[in-house]
Design a protein around this motif. Structure first.
Motif, PDB file in Angstrom:
ATOM      1  N   ALA A  37       0.827  -1.204   0.000  1.00 56.69           N
ATOM      2  CA  ALA A  37       0.000   0.000   0.000  1.00 56.69           C
ATOM      3  C   ALA A  37       0.860   1.251   0.000  1.00 56.69           C
ATOM      4  CB  ALA A  37      -0.938  -0.012   1.208  1.00 56.69           C
ATOM      5  N   ARG A  38       1.935   1.265   0.796  1.00 55.86           N
ATOM      6  CA  ARG A  38       2.803   2.450   0.847  1.00 55.86           C
ATOM      7  C   ARG A  38       3.544   2.640  -0.475  1.00 55.86           C
ATOM      8  NH1 ARG A  38       5.282   5.725   4.702  1.00 55.86           N
ATOM      9  NH2 ARG A  38       3.448   5.215   5.950  1.00 55.86           N
ATOM     10  N   LEU A  39       3.998   1.539  -1.078  1.00 58.77           N
ATOM     11  CA  LEU A  39       4.699   1.661  -2.355  1.00 58.77           C
ATOM     12  C   LEU A  39       3.771   2.192  -3.449  1.00 58.77           C
ATOM     13  CD1 LEU A  39       6.778  -1.648  -2.316  1.00 58.77           C
ATOM     14  CD2 LEU A  39       7.648   0.676  -2.032  1.00 58.77           C
ATOM     15  N   LYS A  40       2.538   1.719  -3.475  1.00 56.28           N
ATOM     16  CA  LYS A  40       1.584   2.231  -4.458  1.00 56.28           C
ATOM     17  C   LYS A  40       1.290   3.699  -4.219  1.00 56.28           C
ATOM     18  CE  LYS A  40      -0.614  -2.283  -5.124  1.00 56.28           C
ATOM     19  NZ  LYS A  40      -1.839  -3.090  -4.912  1.00 56.28           N
ATOM     20  N   ALA A  41       1.180   4.074  -2.942  1.00 59.27           N
ATOM     21  CA  ALA A  41       0.947   5.486  -2.614  1.00 59.27           C
ATOM     22  C   ALA A  41       2.128   6.352  -3.025  1.00 59.27           C
ATOM     23  CB  ALA A  41       0.669   5.640  -1.119  1.00 59.27           C
ATOM     24  N   ALA A  42       3.326   5.756  -3.063  1.00 65.43           N
ATOM     25  CA  ALA A  42       4.519   6.496  -3.463  1.00 65.43           C
ATOM     26  C   ALA A  42       4.656   6.602  -4.979  1.00 65.43           C
ATOM     27  CB  ALA A  42       5.769   5.829  -2.881  1.00 65.43           C
ATOM     28  N   GLY A  43       3.705   6.046  -5.714  1.00 67.15           N
ATOM     29  CA  GLY A  43       3.712   6.180  -7.164  1.00 67.15           C
ATOM     30  C   GLY A  43       4.245   4.982  -7.912  1.00 67.15           C
ATOM     31  N   ILE A  44       4.507   3.869  -7.224  1.00 66.75           N
ATOM     32  CA  ILE A  44       4.965   2.665  -7.904  1.00 66.75           C
ATOM     33  C   ILE A  44       3.767   1.995  -8.570  1.00 66.75           C
ATOM     34  CG2 ILE A  44       6.159   0.468  -7.677  1.00 66.75           C
ATOM     35  CD1 ILE A  44       7.893   2.883  -7.038  1.00 66.75           C
ATOM     36  N   ALA A  45       3.855   1.766  -9.873  1.00 68.70           N
ATOM     37  CA  ALA A  45       2.732   1.190 -10.625  1.00 68.70           C
ATOM     38  C   ALA A  45       2.582  -0.301 -10.316  1.00 68.70           C
ATOM     39  CB  ALA A  45       2.940   1.396 -12.125  1.00 68.70           C
ATOM     40  N   GLU A  46       1.369  -0.788 -10.554  1.00 65.05           N
ATOM     41  CA  GLU A  46       1.091  -2.206 -10.326  1.00 65.05           C
ATOM     42  C   GLU A  46       2.042  -3.100 -11.123  1.00 65.05           C
ATOM     43  OE1 GLU A  46      -1.026  -3.934  -8.520  1.00 65.05           O
ATOM     44  OE2 GLU A  46      -2.544  -2.540  -7.774  1.00 65.05           O
ATOM     45  N   ARG A  47       2.346  -2.706 -12.363  1.00 60.94           N
ATOM     46  CA  ARG A  47       3.200  -3.543 -13.208  1.00 60.94           C
ATOM     47  C   ARG A  47       4.628  -3.621 -12.703  1.00 60.94           C
ATOM     48  NH1 ARG A  47       5.943  -0.456 -17.594  1.00 60.94           N
ATOM     49  NH2 ARG A  47       5.734   1.769 -17.133  1.00 60.94           N
ATOM     50  N   ASP A  48       4.991  -2.732 -11.770  1.00 62.40           N
ATOM     51  CA  ASP A  48       6.347  -2.713 -11.240  1.00 62.40           C
ATOM     52  C   ASP A  48       6.450  -3.382  -9.873  1.00 62.40           C
ATOM     53  OD1 ASP A  48       7.402  -1.395 -13.448  1.00 62.40           O
ATOM     54  OD2 ASP A  48       6.859   0.583 -12.659  1.00 62.40           O
TER      55      ASP A  48
END
Length: 235
Positions: A75-86
């Motif tokens: 959740a934190r990584l996605k909030a930081a702008g990391i895309a699902e594909r990454d």
């Protein structure tokens, strides 16, 4: 009858001569040389392998805690702008923790450990340090590797290919002149291997500032090897 017999004898004598293969021509002289090319460039992407390990008295509790911590990290990584594909999870493990310290007694289970690995591609290198700091703060407690690369290495590989062919030509011309010949047409060309060169290369001043985890991206190298065959001509 005599004429017929003579003709037959002549034919029988000529047959072995006709069956002999024609004298093979000597192969045309040629030279084969291998050339290597390499390019270095600043990376634009990092790949991080991190993970979550948890221990509990039961397998179910260890796995539940692991899942909760990994969910927070994701959740934190996605909030930081990391895309699902990454983001990719892998290496899920669950097993008992054994106590072998009792002399003469069989080992006993003292708990369970759950682990899960997460591969993260970070495309904004200016945020890499912050991403690592946030992931650790949210429960990631193992870091298994960090590598840099290019999201699209085609241009770097093409430049290395051009260098490899030029190097092969330079060596072939030198060797031909030393042998009293000159290069003719290219007869064959093969690429023998290419990819990210694992040797680290660092540039001064390439550090990316972050609040907690300073990272130096340096440079990444791509190497290509080619084999080229030329005809050899008289000088």
């Amino acid at each position: 009858m005599r004429f017929t017999t003579a003709a037959i004898l002549a034919a029988m004598l000529a047959a072995p001569l006709a069956a002999l293969p024609a004298r093979a021509e000597a192969p045309a002289p040629r030279i084969t040389v291998t050339g290597e090319g390499r390019t270095e460039t600043a990376p634009d992407m990092a790949t991080v392998s991190l993970g979550v390990q948890t221990r509990a008295d039961t397998a179910a509790a260890a796995l539940a805690e692991n899942s909760a911590q990994l969910a927070r990290v994701l959740a934190r990584l996605k909030a930081a702008g990391i895309a699902e594909r990454d983001l990719q999870t892998s290496g899920l493990g669950l097993g008992p923790q054994m106590d072998y310290s009792r002399d003469g007694q069989p080992p006993r289970v003292v708990g369970y450990e759950a682990s899960n690995q997460l591969t993260v591609r970070v495309r904004d290198l200016s945020r890499l340090g912050a991403v690592l700091d946030q992931a650790v703060g949210d429960g990631a407690n193992t870091l298994n590797g960090l590598s840099f690369g290019l999201s699209d290495p085609a241009a770097a590989l093409d430049a290395a290919r051009v260098q490899a062919v030029a190097e092969a030509r330079r060596k072939a011309r030198m060797m031909a002149e030393a042998a009293g010949a000159r290069l003719g047409a290219v007869l064959e060309m093969n690429e023998q291997g290419n990819g990210l060169d694992p040797r680290p290369m660092f540039r001064t001043g390439a550090a990316m500032e972050a609040a907690a985890v300073p990272i130096a991206g340096g440079e990444v190298g791509y190497a290509v090897s080619v084999s080229v065959t030329w005809a050899l001509l008289a000088p």
